[in-house]
Design a protein around this motif. Structure first.
Motif, PDB file in Angstrom:
ATOM      1  N   ARG A 143       0.858  -1.187   0.000  1.00 31.70           N
ATOM      2  CA  ARG A 143       0.000   0.000   0.000  1.00 31.70           C
ATOM      3  C   ARG A 143       0.895   1.237   0.000  1.00 31.70           C
ATOM      4  O   ARG A 143       1.807   1.353   0.827  1.00 31.70           O
ATOM      5  N   ALA A 144       0.612   2.154  -0.907  1.00 31.08           N
ATOM      6  CA  ALA A 144       1.425   3.359  -1.048  1.00 31.08           C
ATOM      7  C   ALA A 144       0.537   4.551  -1.379  1.00 31.08           C
ATOM      8  O   ALA A 144      -0.568   4.399  -1.921  1.00 31.08           O
ATOM      9  N   TRP A 145       1.047   5.745  -1.051  1.00 32.03           N
ATOM     10  CA  TRP A 145       0.328   6.980  -1.375  1.00 32.03           C
ATOM     11  C   TRP A 145       0.718   7.426  -2.777  1.00 32.03           C
ATOM     12  O   TRP A 145       1.889   7.617  -3.091  1.00 32.03           O
ATOM     13  N   ARG A 146      -0.276   7.576  -3.635  1.00 32.26           N
ATOM     14  CA  ARG A 146      -0.089   8.090  -4.989  1.00 32.26           C
ATOM     15  C   ARG A 146      -1.198   9.106  -5.291  1.00 32.26           C
ATOM     16  O   ARG A 146      -2.381   8.797  -5.088  1.00 32.26           O
ATOM     17  N   ASP A 147      -0.814  10.266  -5.744  1.00 31.72           N
ATOM     18  CA  ASP A 147      -1.782  11.320  -6.115  1.00 31.72           C
ATOM     19  C   ASP A 147      -2.748  11.639  -4.977  1.00 31.72           C
ATOM     20  O   ASP A 147      -3.933  11.926  -5.197  1.00 31.72           O
ATOM     21  N   GLY A 148      -2.255  11.572  -3.734  1.00 34.13           N
ATOM     22  CA  GLY A 148      -3.086  11.913  -2.584  1.00 34.13           C
ATOM     23  C   GLY A 148      -4.013  10.814  -2.131  1.00 34.13           C
ATOM     24  O   GLY A 148      -4.853  11.032  -1.249  1.00 34.13           O
ATOM     25  N   HIS A 149      -3.882   9.594  -2.713  1.00 29.88           N
ATOM     26  CA  HIS A 149      -4.755   8.476  -2.341  1.00 29.88           C
ATOM     27  C   HIS A 149      -3.894   7.275  -1.935  1.00 29.88           C
ATOM     28  O   HIS A 149      -2.837   7.033  -2.510  1.00 29.88           O
ATOM     29  N   LEU A 150      -4.389   6.539  -0.936  1.00 24.54           N
ATOM     30  CA  LEU A 150      -3.723   5.307  -0.517  1.00 24.54           C
ATOM     31  C   LEU A 150      -4.196   4.182  -1.423  1.00 24.54           C
ATOM     32  O   LEU A 150      -5.380   3.812  -1.398  1.00 24.54           O
ATOM     33  N   VAL A 151      -3.295   3.655  -2.235  1.00 26.64           N
ATOM     34  CA  VAL A 151      -3.671   2.640  -3.223  1.00 26.64           C
ATOM     35  C   VAL A 151      -2.812   1.394  -3.028  1.00 26.64           C
ATOM     36  O   VAL A 151      -1.753   1.433  -2.413  1.00 26.64           O
ATOM     37  N   GLU A 152      -3.323   0.295  -3.565  1.00 28.53           N
ATOM     38  CA  GLU A 152      -2.563  -0.959  -3.543  1.00 28.53           C
ATOM     39  C   GLU A 152      -1.794  -1.089  -4.852  1.00 28.53           C
ATOM     40  O   GLU A 152      -2.373  -0.963  -5.936  1.00 28.53           O
ATOM     41  N   LEU A 153      -0.485  -1.334  -4.737  1.00 29.26           N
ATOM     42  CA  LEU A 153       0.380  -1.410  -5.911  1.00 29.26           C
ATOM     43  C   LEU A 153       1.090  -2.749  -5.965  1.00 29.26           C
ATOM     44  O   LEU A 153       1.311  -3.387  -4.925  1.00 29.26           O
ATOM     45  N   ASP A 154       1.444  -3.143  -7.186  1.00 30.53           N
ATOM     46  CA  ASP A 154       2.395  -4.242  -7.329  1.00 30.53           C
ATOM     47  C   ASP A 154       3.756  -3.759  -6.844  1.00 30.53           C
ATOM     48  O   ASP A 154       4.157  -2.615  -7.122  1.00 30.53           O
ATOM     49  N   VAL A 155       4.463  -4.613  -6.137  1.00 30.46           N
ATOM     50  CA  VAL A 155       5.741  -4.211  -5.537  1.00 30.46           C
ATOM     51  C   VAL A 155       6.740  -3.749  -6.593  1.00 30.46           C
ATOM     52  O   VAL A 155       7.536  -2.841  -6.355  1.00 30.46           O
ATOM     53  N   ASN A 156       6.688  -4.354  -7.781  1.00 31.48           N
ATOM     54  CA  ASN A 156       7.676  -3.975  -8.799  1.00 31.48           C
ATOM     55  C   ASN A 156       7.457  -2.574  -9.353  1.00 31.48           C
ATOM     56  O   ASN A 156       8.275  -2.069 -10.121  1.00 31.48           O
ATOM     57  N   GLN A 157       6.352  -1.906  -8.963  1.00 34.78           N
ATOM     58  CA  GLN A 157       6.073  -0.541  -9.414  1.00 34.78           C
ATOM     59  C   GLN A 157       6.591   0.512  -8.431  1.00 34.78           C
ATOM     60  O   GLN A 157       6.482   1.712  -8.712  1.00 34.78           O
ATOM     61  N   LEU A 158       7.143   0.088  -7.303  1.00 35.76           N
ATOM     62  CA  LEU A 158       7.660   1.057  -6.327  1.00 35.76           C
ATOM     63  C   LEU A 158       8.925   1.721  -6.838  1.00 35.76           C
ATOM     64  O   LEU A 158       9.742   1.102  -7.529  1.00 35.76           O
ATOM     65  N   VAL A 159       9.094   2.988  -6.481  1.00 39.70           N
ATOM     66  CA  VAL A 159      10.283   3.754  -6.867  1.00 39.70           C
ATOM     67  C   VAL A 159      10.787   4.525  -5.652  1.00 39.70           C
ATOM     68  O   VAL A 159      10.032   4.736  -4.686  1.00 39.70           O
ATOM     69  N   PRO A 160      12.047   4.948  -5.660  1.00 33.51           N
ATOM     70  CA  PRO A 160      12.544   5.788  -4.559  1.00 33.51           C
ATOM     71  C   PRO A 160      11.696   7.050  -4.421  1.00 33.51           C
ATOM     72  O   PRO A 160      11.401   7.730  -5.397  1.00 33.51           O
ATOM     73  N   GLY A 161      11.300   7.345  -3.186  1.00 38.99           N
ATOM     74  CA  GLY A 161      10.442   8.492  -2.917  1.00 38.99           C
ATOM     75  C   GLY A 161       9.007   8.119  -2.670  1.00 38.99           C
ATOM     76  O   GLY A 161       8.220   8.942  -2.167  1.00 38.99           O
ATOM     77  N   ASP A 162       8.615   6.889  -2.997  1.00 38.98           N
ATOM     78  CA  ASP A 162       7.262   6.425  -2.694  1.00 38.98           C
ATOM     79  C   ASP A 162       7.067   6.358  -1.183  1.00 38.98           C
ATOM     80  O   ASP A 162       7.969   5.946  -0.441  1.00 38.98           O
ATOM     81  N   VAL A 163       5.876   6.738  -0.723  1.00 38.97           N
ATOM     82  CA  VAL A 163       5.524   6.629   0.692  1.00 38.97           C
ATOM     83  C   VAL A 163       4.648   5.397   0.864  1.00 38.97           C
ATOM     84  O   VAL A 163       3.559   5.315   0.290  1.00 38.97           O
ATOM     85  N   ILE A 164       5.134   4.430   1.646  1.00 42.94           N
ATOM     86  CA  ILE A 164       4.422   3.165   1.829  1.00 42.94           C
ATOM     87  C   ILE A 164       3.933   3.044   3.270  1.00 42.94           C
ATOM     88  O   ILE A 164       4.463   3.705   4.181  1.00 42.94           O
ATOM     89  N   VAL A 165       2.937   2.213   3.464  1.00 41.24           N
ATOM     90  CA  VAL A 165       2.374   1.959   4.792  1.00 41.24           C
ATOM     91  C   VAL A 165       2.772   0.554   5.219  1.00 41.24           C
ATOM     92  O   VAL A 165       2.548  -0.418   4.493  1.00 41.24           O
TER      93      VAL A 165
END
Length: 293
Positions: A143-165
């Motif tokens: 789970r990560a914050w993208r565009d002001g929303h907490l969304v579920e992502l595939d792990v391979n889509q994470l990048v440096p600077g992503d905020v995760i829970v």
């Protein structure tokens, strides 16, 4: 008249026990080096996260958050163990044995070549199995914050600077720095208990608070916090460990010595063959002169 009093075994045991001190194991936190350029990318707003455009740009720059997997043809891998100075020398000996029909030596030499290749192939397969085991410890979703929303992502889509829970039971999807903020955005003073025994061998979970680093594939045992992703893919702690297993571009010291010995043996063999050929040619010339005379 003075009396000499001797202490009994139980008193000596109690006295010795009182002097013993229990030494607790001390955890030494590993500090990752982060360049100023990368540090600038980590200043993400924890309540909004990255935008879709920023994430796409960083994904193209840093690559997907996964361990690279290089598959080699098993047949070519097996044939690769028949190359090298010493292997070539033995193969020539095997061919010569077949030419002169010395089948006993031919069978022994051929068996040695096959056994050596099989052992090398099996050992390399074990190393690949270790890599597969590392990949199986990685998370698949996060789970990560993208565009002001907490969304579920595939792990391979994470990048440096992503905020995760990170919550209880989660597998940490990438190396990250704890922000000291709860999943709902409120500040938290509680520590996050992290089980990183698979990476460091520590038997007990480690307490981590704001500013500490959590590593990919470790498991959250207690607490919840948000973290900013610092490293992904092969740059993570576990990614570097996997690279040490898979990358063998440089020869070891022992292998270099073996190759030098092999080259020396080939050189000696060639010199001896030349000497024998010269001697045999000399003998032929001598015999031909005697016949002519």
């Amino acid at each position: 008249m003075s009396e000499k009093i001797e202490a009994g075994p139980s008193e000596l045991h109690d006295e010795t026990k009182g002097k013993l001190e229990v030494e607790e194991a001390e955890h030494h936190e590993h500090k990752d080096e982060i360049s100023p350029e990368l540090e600038a990318l980590l200043q993400t707003d924890p309540t909004k996260g990255l935008t879709t455009a920023e994430a796409a740009e960083r994904l193209a720059r840093f690559g997907p958050n996964e361990l690279a997997e290089v598959k080699r043809n098993p047949l070519l891998k097996f044939l690769g163990y028949f190359t090298g100075a010493i292997a070539y020398l033995i193969e020539v000996a095997c061919i010569i044995s077949a030419v002169v029909e010395d089948w006993l030596d031919f069978g022994i030499i051929l068996a040695l070549l096959l056994v050596n290749a099989c052992i090398g192939f099996i050992e390399e397969s074990k190393a690949e199995s270790a890599l597969d085991a590392l990949r199986q410890t990685l998370a698949l979703k996060t789970r990560a914050w993208r565009d002001g929303h907490l969304v579920e992502l595939d792990v391979n889509q994470l990048v440096p600077g992503d905020v995760i829970v990170l919550r209880l039971g989660d597998i940490v999807p990438a190396d990250g720095r704890l922000l000291g903020i709860g999943a709902t955005g409120e500040a938290t003073e509680g520590d996050l208990l992290i089980d990183q025994s698979a990476l460091t061998g520590e038997s007990l979970p480690v307490a981590k608070n704001k500013g500490k680093t959590v590593y990919s594939s470790s498991i959250v045992k207690q607490g919840q916090q948000m973290a900013v992703v610092t490293k992904t893919g092969g740059d993570t702690f576990i990614g570097r460990a996997a690279n040490l297993i898979s990358i063998t571009t440089e020869e070891g010291h022992f292998q270099k010595i073996i190759n030098r010995i092999g080259n020396f043996l080939i050189l000696i063999t060639v010199v001896l063959v030349v000497i024998i050929m010269i001697y045999q040619l000399g003998q032929v010339l001598v015999r031909s002169r005697r016949v002519l005379s």
